[in-house]
Design a protein around this motif. Structure first.
Motif, PDB file in Angstrom:
ATOM      1  N   VAL A 227       0.841  -1.204   0.000  1.00 47.33           N
ATOM      2  CA  VAL A 227       0.000   0.000   0.000  1.00 47.33           C
ATOM      3  C   VAL A 227       0.874   1.252   0.000  1.00 47.33           C
ATOM      4  O   VAL A 227       0.598   2.230  -0.707  1.00 47.33           O
ATOM      5  N   LEU A 228       1.945   1.227   0.793  1.00 51.70           N
ATOM      6  CA  LEU A 228       2.857   2.371   0.859  1.00 51.70           C
ATOM      7  C   LEU A 228       3.476   2.667  -0.505  1.00 51.70           C
ATOM      8  O   LEU A 228       3.465   3.817  -0.978  1.00 51.70           O
ATOM      9  N   VAL A 331      11.975   4.667   1.100  1.00 45.77           N
ATOM     10  CA  VAL A 331      13.034   3.802   1.616  1.00 45.77           C
ATOM     11  C   VAL A 331      13.047   3.827   3.143  1.00 45.77           C
ATOM     12  O   VAL A 331      13.106   2.774   3.801  1.00 45.77           O
ATOM     13  N   ALA A 332      12.974   5.031   3.734  1.00 41.34           N
ATOM     14  CA  ALA A 332      12.980   5.143   5.199  1.00 41.34           C
ATOM     15  C   ALA A 332      11.780   4.432   5.803  1.00 41.34           C
ATOM     16  O   ALA A 332      11.898   3.741   6.829  1.00 41.34           O
ATOM     17  N   SER A 333      10.620   4.567   5.186  1.00 40.84           N
ATOM     18  CA  SER A 333       9.402   3.928   5.705  1.00 40.84           C
ATOM     19  C   SER A 333       9.478   2.418   5.598  1.00 40.84           C
ATOM     20  O   SER A 333       9.075   1.692   6.521  1.00 40.84           O
ATOM     21  N   LEU A 334       9.991   1.913   4.473  1.00 42.45           N
ATOM     22  CA  LEU A 334      10.107   0.465   4.308  1.00 42.45           C
ATOM     23  C   LEU A 334      11.132  -0.127   5.278  1.00 42.45           C
ATOM     24  O   LEU A 334      10.942  -1.245   5.779  1.00 42.45           O
ATOM     25  N   LEU A 335      12.188   0.601   5.550  1.00 48.91           N
ATOM     26  CA  LEU A 335      13.159   0.138   6.537  1.00 48.91           C
ATOM     27  C   LEU A 335      12.532   0.074   7.930  1.00 48.91           C
ATOM     28  O   LEU A 335      12.775  -0.865   8.697  1.00 48.91           O
ATOM     29  N   MET A 336      11.716   1.079   8.247  1.00 47.48           N
ATOM     30  CA  MET A 336      11.024   1.079   9.533  1.00 47.48           C
ATOM     31  C   MET A 336      10.041  -0.087   9.610  1.00 47.48           C
ATOM     32  O   MET A 336       9.933  -0.766  10.632  1.00 47.48           O
TER      33      MET A 336
END
Length: 394
Positions: A227-228, A331-336
């Motif tokens: 979704v992101l 990228v930052a959100s997927l890492l989180m």
């Protein structure tokens, strides 16, 4: 002393959210100082070897935001970068403190958190039932004056809907069984009585991710991550389509605020095309003005086609930081999101529910860079980490 102050800080979250949600940045700053002192006192605050990919990505985003102040039309661009900076620092320091707690310290912290959330919810319920007497007193608004207080309960409902996930995990660790999920269901049902549709949407989306995560955390992560990614890839074309749908008269069945959202998204998507690579600059949404004669058909507080922000996090990042910023945020959100794998089995569904709830609300309500809103995410995430460290009393 630091442990006592930190526990009190956890307990203050509920009352602050209920009475002064815009005061959360102050809470974040104070807790950062307390957490840093606690880490230093315990010896857990030493420098880690190497630099993580997450740190590099967030650092790159902050650098881009800082550079973009050179072309941003907003007079608050520099202040917004400062706010982003201390929230990022707070996330690192308070998060490190929360994960370094032993079971006894974490028990104390979440005990205060649960008490504070209960008190805050009670105060908020009384406020909502009696037309916000404390807010009227604080702002010197006469009782007989008809006042639009819609933003007061909406902000509080939004913050409490984030903190509910940390509260749910804390209750689960203390009571076990269905106590945590029951709290989330009660919060969702209660939110339907309020004026904040985004809070309800966030809780419903979070429950969906939570339910899937109880069956398979892996597939829940994949669903939320999908979704992101889809949101950032499709934000601009869907925004353009929303504007065209509204212009063609095919959205008359929607309530006025929803049609207003479509109007905002359509206009924001067109403005993205003007600066697709690096955007118009951080915080530019509040300063971009429409062409002469272009005014909102549905706005109630302002006639602008872009009132302060696009009410959509995907579009706001595209509009202000372009493709470069969108890539860094993804990228930052997927890492989180990926980091939730390192949490305990019991904590993962709550963490994924929080992530999904935050994602849903970030794309329907408040501006991403509003300091109190960022601090709400910070508080919910770090309190969830603290709750995971608590001893299981079942």
């Amino acid at each position: 002393m630091c442990a006592t102050l930190a526990a009190i800080g956890c307990g203050s979250l509920g009352p602050v959210a209920a009475l002064a949600p815009r005061g959360l940045p102050v809470w974040a700053i104070v807790m950062t100082v307390i957490a840093a002192a606690g880490l230093r006192h315990s010896g857990a605050g030493g420098m880690r070897r190497g630099v993580s990919v997450q740190t590099v990505t967030v650092g790159g985003l902050l650098l881009l935001a800082c550079v973009s102040t050179l072309w941003s039309p907003s007079s608050r661009a520099v202040a917004t970068v400062v706010e982003l900076g201390y929230i990022a620092l707070g996330a690192a320091v308070i998060g490190r403190w929360a994960t370094a707690l032993d079971a006894q310290e974490a028990d104390r912290a979440i005990g205060w958190l649960l008490s504070g959330l209960a008190a805050g919810t009670l105060v908020f319920s009384v406020e909502a039932a009696f037309d916000h007497p404390l807010h009227r007193w604080w702002n010197t608004v006469p009782d007989d004056l008809d006042m639009d207080m819609t933003n007061v309960p909406k902000r509080t409902a939004a913050v409490l809907s984030l903190l509910a996930w940390a509260g749910g995990l804390a209750l689960h660790r203390r009571v076990g069984g269905w106590a945590g999920p029951a709290l989330l269901v009660v919060c969702t049902a209660g939110s339907m009585l309020l004026s904040s549709r985004s809070a309800t949407l966030g809780l419903v989306a979070g429950l969906a991710a939570f339910g899937l995560a109880t069956l398979s955390p892996l597939w829940s992560r994949r669903a939320v991550g999908g979704v992101l990614i889809a949101g950032f890839v499709l934000a601009v074309p869907l925004g353009l389509a929303a504007g065209q749908t509204l212009d063609a008269g095919y959205a008359d069945w929607l309530f006025p605020s929803a049609r207003h959202r479509l109007e905002i998204w359509g206009h924001a998507a067109w403005r993205v095309l003007e600066a697709p690579l690096f955007g118009h600059g951080i915080d530019a949404s509040r300063a971009l003005r429409p062409e002469a004669g272009e005014w909102s058909r549905f706005g109630t507080l302002t006639d602008s086609l872009l009132p302060l922000h696009p009410h959509n996090g995907f579009l706001q990042v595209w509009l202000e930081l372009g493709l470069a910023g969108s890539t860094l945020v993804v990228v930052a959100s997927l890492l989180m999101l990926s980091a939730t794998r390192r949490l305990g089995t019991e904590a993962q569904p709550y963490a994924l529910g929080l992530f999904a709830a935050g994602l849903a609300m970030a794309n329907t309500a408040y501006g991403l860079w509003q300091a109190w809103w960022m601090a709400g995410y910070l508080a919910a995430g770090t309190m969830l980490l603290a709750a995971q460290c608590a001893g299981n009393r079942r």
